[in-house]
Design an enzyme around this catalytic site. Structure first.
Site, PDB file in Angstrom:
ATOM      1  N   PHE A  94     -26.755   5.582  70.773  1.00  0.00           N
ATOM      2  CA  PHE A  94     -27.545   4.679  71.617  1.00  0.00           C
ATOM      3  C   PHE A  94     -28.606   5.392  72.440  1.00  0.00           C
ATOM      4  CE2 PHE A  94     -24.601   6.194  74.863  1.00  0.00           C
ATOM      5  CZ  PHE A  94     -25.425   6.259  75.970  1.00  0.00           C
ATOM      6  N   GLU A 131     -25.524  -0.110  67.568  1.00  0.00           N
ATOM      7  CA  GLU A 131     -25.377  -1.562  67.806  1.00  0.00           C
ATOM      8  C   GLU A 131     -25.777  -1.916  69.241  1.00  0.00           C
ATOM      9  OE1 GLU A 131     -23.065   0.623  67.226  1.00  0.00           O
ATOM     10  OE2 GLU A 131     -21.345   0.404  68.590  1.00  0.00           O
ATOM     11  N   LYS A 132     -25.947  -0.883  70.088  1.00  0.00           N
ATOM     12  CA  LYS A 132     -26.303  -1.159  71.492  1.00  0.00           C
ATOM     13  C   LYS A 132     -27.808  -1.324  71.686  1.00  0.00           C
ATOM     14  CE  LYS A 132     -22.264   1.034  73.493  1.00  0.00           C
ATOM     15  NZ  LYS A 132     -21.632   1.882  72.453  1.00  0.00           N
ATOM     16  N   LYS A 178     -28.494   2.956  59.921  1.00  0.00           N
ATOM     17  CA  LYS A 178     -27.619   2.103  60.758  1.00  0.00           C
ATOM     18  C   LYS A 178     -27.903   2.491  62.206  1.00  0.00           C
ATOM     19  CE  LYS A 178     -23.983   1.856  62.816  1.00  0.00           C
ATOM     20  NZ  LYS A 178     -23.973   1.402  64.255  1.00  0.00           N
ATOM     21  N   SER A 221     -21.020  10.682  69.102  1.00  0.00           N
ATOM     22  CA  SER A 221     -19.886  11.317  69.786  1.00  0.00           C
ATOM     23  C   SER A 221     -19.029  12.134  68.821  1.00  0.00           C
ATOM     24  CB  SER A 221     -19.022  10.231  70.423  1.00  0.00           C
ATOM     25  OG  SER A 221     -18.459   9.434  69.395  1.00  0.00           O
ATOM     26  N   CYS A 254     -28.076  14.462  75.040  1.00  0.00           N
ATOM     27  CA  CYS A 254     -27.142  15.479  74.546  1.00  0.00           C
ATOM     28  C   CYS A 254     -27.579  16.864  74.988  1.00  0.00           C
ATOM     29  CB  CYS A 254     -27.043  15.419  73.036  1.00  0.00           C
ATOM     30  SG  CYS A 254     -28.588  15.873  72.272  1.00  0.00           S
ATOM     31  N   GLU A 292     -17.205  15.687  78.115  1.00  0.00           N
ATOM     32  CA  GLU A 292     -18.635  15.394  78.272  1.00  0.00           C
ATOM     33  C   GLU A 292     -18.726  14.143  79.152  1.00  0.00           C
ATOM     34  OE1 GLU A 292     -20.585  13.665  74.827  1.00  0.00           O
ATOM     35  OE2 GLU A 292     -22.425  14.766  75.285  1.00  0.00           O
TER      36      GLU A 292
HETATM   37  P1  NAD Z   1     -20.978   6.924  69.320  1.00  0.00           P
HETATM   38  O1  NAD Z   1     -20.278   7.967  68.525  1.00  0.00           O
HETATM   39  O2  NAD Z   1     -20.161   5.993  70.118  1.00  0.00           O
HETATM   40  O3  NAD Z   1     -21.878   6.034  68.342  1.00  0.00           O
HETATM   41  C1  NAD Z   1     -22.716   6.637  67.379  1.00  0.00           C
HETATM   42  C2  NAD Z   1     -22.689   5.806  66.111  1.00  0.00           C
HETATM   43  O4  NAD Z   1     -21.418   5.875  65.497  1.00  0.00           O
HETATM   44  C3  NAD Z   1     -22.991   4.336  66.355  1.00  0.00           C
HETATM   45  O5  NAD Z   1     -23.896   3.907  65.368  1.00  0.00           O
HETATM   46  C4  NAD Z   1     -21.634   3.661  66.265  1.00  0.00           C
HETATM   47  O6  NAD Z   1     -21.723   2.369  65.722  1.00  0.00           O
HETATM   48  C5  NAD Z   1     -20.842   4.569  65.356  1.00  0.00           C
HETATM   49  N1  NAD Z   1     -19.426   4.704  65.717  1.00  0.00           N
HETATM   50  C6  NAD Z   1     -18.925   4.862  66.970  1.00  0.00           C
HETATM   51  N2  NAD Z   1     -17.592   5.040  66.918  1.00  0.00           N
HETATM   52  C7  NAD Z   1     -17.241   5.007  65.620  1.00  0.00           C
HETATM   53  C8  NAD Z   1     -15.994   5.155  64.921  1.00  0.00           C
HETATM   54  N3  NAD Z   1     -14.864   5.394  65.562  1.00  0.00           N
HETATM   55  N4  NAD Z   1     -16.016   5.045  63.573  1.00  0.00           N
HETATM   56  C9  NAD Z   1     -17.160   4.845  62.911  1.00  0.00           C
HETATM   57  N5  NAD Z   1     -18.358   4.696  63.524  1.00  0.00           N
HETATM   58  C10 NAD Z   1     -18.404   4.791  64.855  1.00  0.00           C
HETATM   59  O7  NAD Z   1     -22.047   7.695  70.231  1.00  0.00           O
HETATM   60  P2  NAD Z   1     -22.968   7.075  71.358  1.00  0.00           P
HETATM   61  O8  NAD Z   1     -22.130   6.748  72.539  1.00  0.00           O
HETATM   62  O9  NAD Z   1     -23.847   6.049  70.782  1.00  0.00           O
HETATM   63  O10 NAD Z   1     -23.891   8.345  71.702  1.00  0.00           O
HETATM   64  C11 NAD Z   1     -23.578   9.285  72.696  1.00  0.00           C
HETATM   65  C12 NAD Z   1     -23.021  10.556  72.085  1.00  0.00           C
HETATM   66  O11 NAD Z   1     -23.966  11.085  71.156  1.00  0.00           O
HETATM   67  C13 NAD Z   1     -22.809  11.653  73.109  1.00  0.00           C
HETATM   68  O12 NAD Z   1     -21.609  12.307  72.815  1.00  0.00           O
HETATM   69  C14 NAD Z   1     -23.986  12.580  72.895  1.00  0.00           C
HETATM   70  O13 NAD Z   1     -23.782  13.921  73.264  1.00  0.00           O
HETATM   71  C15 NAD Z   1     -24.169  12.456  71.424  1.00  0.00           C
HETATM   72  N6  NAD Z   1     -25.500  12.844  71.025  1.00  0.00           N
HETATM   73  C16 NAD Z   1     -25.644  14.046  70.409  1.00  0.00           C
HETATM   74  C17 NAD Z   1     -26.893  14.483  70.047  1.00  0.00           C
HETATM   75  C18 NAD Z   1     -27.066  15.804  69.385  1.00  0.00           C
HETATM   76  O14 NAD Z   1     -28.126  16.031  68.805  1.00  0.00           O
HETATM   77  N7  NAD Z   1     -26.079  16.690  69.434  1.00  0.00           N
HETATM   78  C19 NAD Z   1     -28.021  13.676  70.291  1.00  0.00           C
HETATM   79  C20 NAD Z   1     -27.833  12.440  70.907  1.00  0.00           C
HETATM   80  C21 NAD Z   1     -26.556  12.035  71.272  1.00  0.00           C
END
Ligand code: NAD
Length: 519
Positions: A172, A199-200, A196, A249, A304, A404
């Site tokens: 997101f 969703e937020k 994809k 994440s 991140c 985090e």
């Molecule tokens: P998230 O993991 O909750 O969601 C990311 C994607 O994965 C979404 O599209 C979501 O629909 C999907 N998803 C979530 N949980 C899932 C599951 N259990 N099974 C399958 N799909 C799932 O992450 P977020 O909250 O949207 O983003 C924040 C996180 O992203 C933080 O941890 C941040 O550090 C990380 N991030 C990392 C970088 C990097 O380059 N290292 C960059 C941006 C964000």
């Protein structure tokens, strides 16, 4: 067809009272070059985090719709892989122009759905735009190699070919930049793509698909599906998808990494972080304090590469007042308000989690130098706001350090020497980014060499590399082999074919039964 295409943007900022969820427009799927109404009966609300207004609803793509999207991408691949690289580049050249044209529209979509300030949202779009610019030079980046006469009269050369249908799963926090890390590189290499979005906040991705179509990307080359876990698992399992880019994440990333690689896919996962800034006693006070405050609290800490921990070599107390006075002056309000420095965090649950980690730190001996948990924002009383928060005397065993936080919270720690600070950073599981602030070249050189993190800033708080390099997070912040964008990104989205060729008028050798060796 346009109605609901960019649903999030259509909503206005004035309506703070919100609308009922069912009257909010449903975001469309984007398949075969067209915005399509999903038949899904289930949806997720996209909520403006500053107001709680429901901006639109994201459908949970059905299995049939997902199957149709992959089929479309597979069919489009047959033609797209044979489209000259120069044509593919020109589409990117046009796309970067259109993104510039629609910068404000894209930034507004990001701010309304994600919450960050308009200025920061422009940065979100711009850092993605730079990847599109990099993709404009794909022919150079995709070049193979050639060795003449590997054996008498025999030449060997390698060509980098696309993989087929690839997919991207987005977080997101950067609704424009991260889709732009993914599909421009993938499609300019000759692949077709299923995106994809989070969703937020799917609005920016939908606008980008619209712009890519206007730029001339043929139908089926870029497709968008929506949803949560189920569609992610469908992506992991589908036999016609060859590679997956994921950013998000740790939990989702490791799940996707193991599930998708078990089916033989190529997977790159950028995940969580805990980025430390090591502050040497000789650091320029003004520049360092300004850098720390910007990197810790910008985007409400939801980057991140945010600096979430400052390790002061020597005493942290002499820095605390400077941090506190700067952080207290930051204007916390809706990202659309003039002069906003930081907006809300993404959801009520995120706010609760951030506040409870701060609470657990304080309960376990950390000192609250600044507490932003009780902040009230006039005109936005329902927003998910957390003000800048500073916790000092933090130790490695505290939950607020181990996890985090992903909010506007800066942890302050102390180390007695540079070596001790390096050890502290290296014993954290994450390796996304880190920075040192110093006037000593020797200290900076030692830090750069010994620190175990993938992206290092020297007097630079957020060292995110431009796209001619790659985004090189390491250890628990990354799973896979080839990083995002840059040379590694091109390698991720291509496979090497090596050709050995011989052209001769007459065969002088006859039948050779031994394994061929270079002659
Ligand atoms: P998230 O993991 O909750 O969601 C990311 C994607 O994965 C979404 O599209 C979501 O629909 C999907 N998803 C979530 N949980 C899932 C599951 N259990 N099974 C399958 N799909 C799932 O992450 P977020 O909250 O949207 O983003 C924040 C996180 O992203 C933080 O941890 C941040 O550090 C990380 N991030 C990392 C970088 C990097 O380059 N290292 C960059 C941006 C964000």
């Amino acid at each position: 067809q346009q109605a609901g295409f960019s649903a999030g943007v259509a909503a206005t900022v004035k309506d703070h009272q919100g609308v009922s969820s069912l009257s909010a427009p449903k975001v469309k799927l984007f398949v075969g070059g067209e915005a399509i109404e999903s038949q899904a009966t289930e949806s997720v609300d996209v909520v403006n985090p500053a107001t709680q207004e429901v901006l639109c609803r994201v459908p949970l793509t059905t299995s049939e719709e997902f199957e149709a999207a992959v089929k479309t991408a597979k069919e489009a691949y047959a033609t797209w892989r044979n489209t000259p690289v120069t044509t593919r580049q020109r589409i990117m050249l046009k796309l970067q122009e259109l993104i510039r044209r629609d910068m404000e529209k894209l930034a507004l979509s990001v701010t309304l759905e994600q919450g960050k300030t308009i200025g920061d949202a422009r940065g979100d779009v711009f850092r993605g735009l730079e990847v599109v610019e990099q993709a404009c030079g794909m022919a150079n980046q995709q070049m193979g190699e050639f060795v003449e006469n590997v054996s008498s009269g025999i030449d060997t050369y390698s060509i980098r070919q696309p993989l087929g249908v690839c997919a991207g799963i987005c977080p997101f926090n950067f609704p424009a930049m991260i889709p732009l890390w993914m599909f421009p590189m993938a499609v300019t290499c000759g692949n077709t793509f299923i995106l994809k979005p989070s969703e937020k906040d799917p609005g920016a991705a939908m606008l980008l698909a619209e712009l890519a179509t206007e730029a001339g990307l043929p139908p089926g080359v870029l497709n968008i599906v929506h949803g949560t876990h189920k569609v992610v698992n469908d992506i992991c399992d589908h036999p016609d998808i060859r590679a997956i880019s994921f950013v998000g994440s740790d939990v989702a990333g490791m799940h996707i990494y193991s599930r998708a690689s078990a089916t033989g896919k190529r997977v790159q996962c950028n995940m969580g972080a805990k980025n430390h800034a090591v502050v040497m006693p000789d650091a320029d006070p003004e520049a360092t304090l300004n850098a720390l405050v910007g990197a810790a609290f910008g985007a409400a800490g939801q980057r991140c590469m945010a600096i979430s921990t400052a390790v002061f070599v020597g005493d942290s107390k002499s820095w605390e007042e400077g941090l506190k006075s700067r952080a207290s002056k930051l204007k916390v309000t809706a990202g659309t308000e003039p002069g906003a420095d930081l907006g809300p965090v993404i959801s009520k649950q995120a706010k609760e989690r951030i506040c409870s980690l701060v609470e657990s730190g304080a309960a376990n001996g950390a000192r609250l130098v600044l507490d932003g948990r009780g902040i009230k924002v006039p005109g936005y009383e329902h927003g998910n706001f957390v003000g800048p928060t500073i916790l000092a005397d933090v130790t490695q065993d505290m939950e607020c350090y181990k996890q985090e936080i992903f909010g506007p919270v800066l942890l302050c720690m102390e180390a007695s020497s540079l070596q001790e600070a390096i050890q502290l950073v290296n014993s954290n599981k994450y390796g996304n980014g880190t920075a040192i602030f110093t006037r000593s070249g020797a200290a900076a050189r030692t830090f750069q060499h010994e620190i175990d993190a993938g992206q290092v800033g020297i007097n630079i708080p957020i060292p995110v590399p431009l796209p001619f390099f790659s985004f090189t997070g390491s250890r628990a912040s990354f799973a896979g082999d080839l990083n995002f964008y840059g040379k590694a990104g091109v390698h991720f989205f291509t496979q090497i074919k090596t050709v050995t060729s011989q052209w001769k008028d007459k065969d002088l050798q006859g039948v050779a039964m031994a394994f061929p060796t270079s002659q």
